[in-house]
Motif scaffolding. Structure first.
Motif, short mmCIF file in Angstrom:
data_model
loop_
_atom_site.label_atom_id
_atom_site.label_comp_id
_atom_site.label_asym_id
_atom_site.label_seq_id
_atom_site.Cartn_x
_atom_site.Cartn_y
_atom_site.Cartn_z
N TYR A 68 0.03 -1.89 -10.61
CA TYR A 68 -0.18 -2.84 -9.50
C TYR A 68 0.99 -2.81 -8.53
O TYR A 68 1.42 -3.83 -8.03
N GLN A 69 1.50 -1.63 -8.22
CA GLN A 69 2.65 -1.51 -7.34
C GLN A 69 2.26 -1.07 -5.93
O GLN A 69 3.13 -0.80 -5.11
N GLU A 70 0.98 -0.97 -5.66
CA GLU A 70 0.55 -0.59 -4.32
C GLU A 70 0.88 -1.73 -3.37
O GLU A 70 0.48 -2.86 -3.59
N ARG A 100 -3.53 -2.74 0.27
CA ARG A 100 -4.83 -2.35 -0.30
C ARG A 100 -5.14 -0.92 0.13
O ARG A 100 -5.12 -0.58 1.31
N VAL A 132 -7.21 0.01 -7.03
CA VAL A 132 -6.85 -0.50 -8.36
C VAL A 132 -8.10 -1.01 -9.09
O VAL A 132 -8.32 -0.69 -10.26
N ASN A 188 -9.21 0.80 -12.47
CA ASN A 188 -8.84 0.04 -13.67
C ASN A 188 -9.99 -0.77 -14.26
O ASN A 188 -9.97 -1.06 -15.46
#
Length: 136
Positions: free
Chosen positions: A86-88, A91, A101, A105
């Motif tokens: 979750y490091q983006e 979006r 993501v 995921n």
């Protein structure tokens, strides 16, 4: 011998699990998002039965992965290891217009589980995840 499919097994934890299971005598099929990573996966996990190729952020490619998996026969276990952290910072949209993501995921493991031939034994955990018992 247990037949196992491991997503995200071109490197890292997925490849480590693949090597361990191969060493224990299980038949392991790897997964990689493209042909280059597929070759890396096979080099990194000698003894793997094969590799399915496709990008889990794409619905069409996830369907293709399921088709490839089904063509090789029924699996006893599917390890949904592939994921995006979750490091983006913003979006990122997939080719299907979904959040990158979420598509990788959440949606891809659901689709893959729904589309592959069911193993003989399934169990559902309290969190609603499907796990498969490994025959001994």
């Amino acid at each position: 011998m247990t037949r196992v499919l491991i997503t995200g097994s071109a490197d890292g934890l997925g490849q480590m699990v693949a090597r361990e299971l191969i060493d224990l005598g299980h038949e392991v099929t790897l997964h990689a998002r493209n042909e280059t990573r597929a070759q890396d996966a096979l080099r990194g996990a000698p003894g793997a039965a094969g590799v399915v190729v496709g990008d889990l952020s794409s619905i069409a490619e996830t369907k293709s992965i399921a088709e490839q998996a089904n063509a090789s026969g029924r699996f006893d276990v599917v390890v949904h290891n592939a994921a995006i952290g979750y490091q983006e910072r913003r979006r990122i949209e997939t080719v299907d217009g979904l959040a990158h993501v979420f598509a990788t995921n959440s949606l891809a493991p659901y689709l893959l589980t729904a589309l592959i031939d069911r193993p003989d034994r399934l169990s559902t955990s309290a969190r609603g995840c499907i796990s498969v018992a490994i025959p001994t």
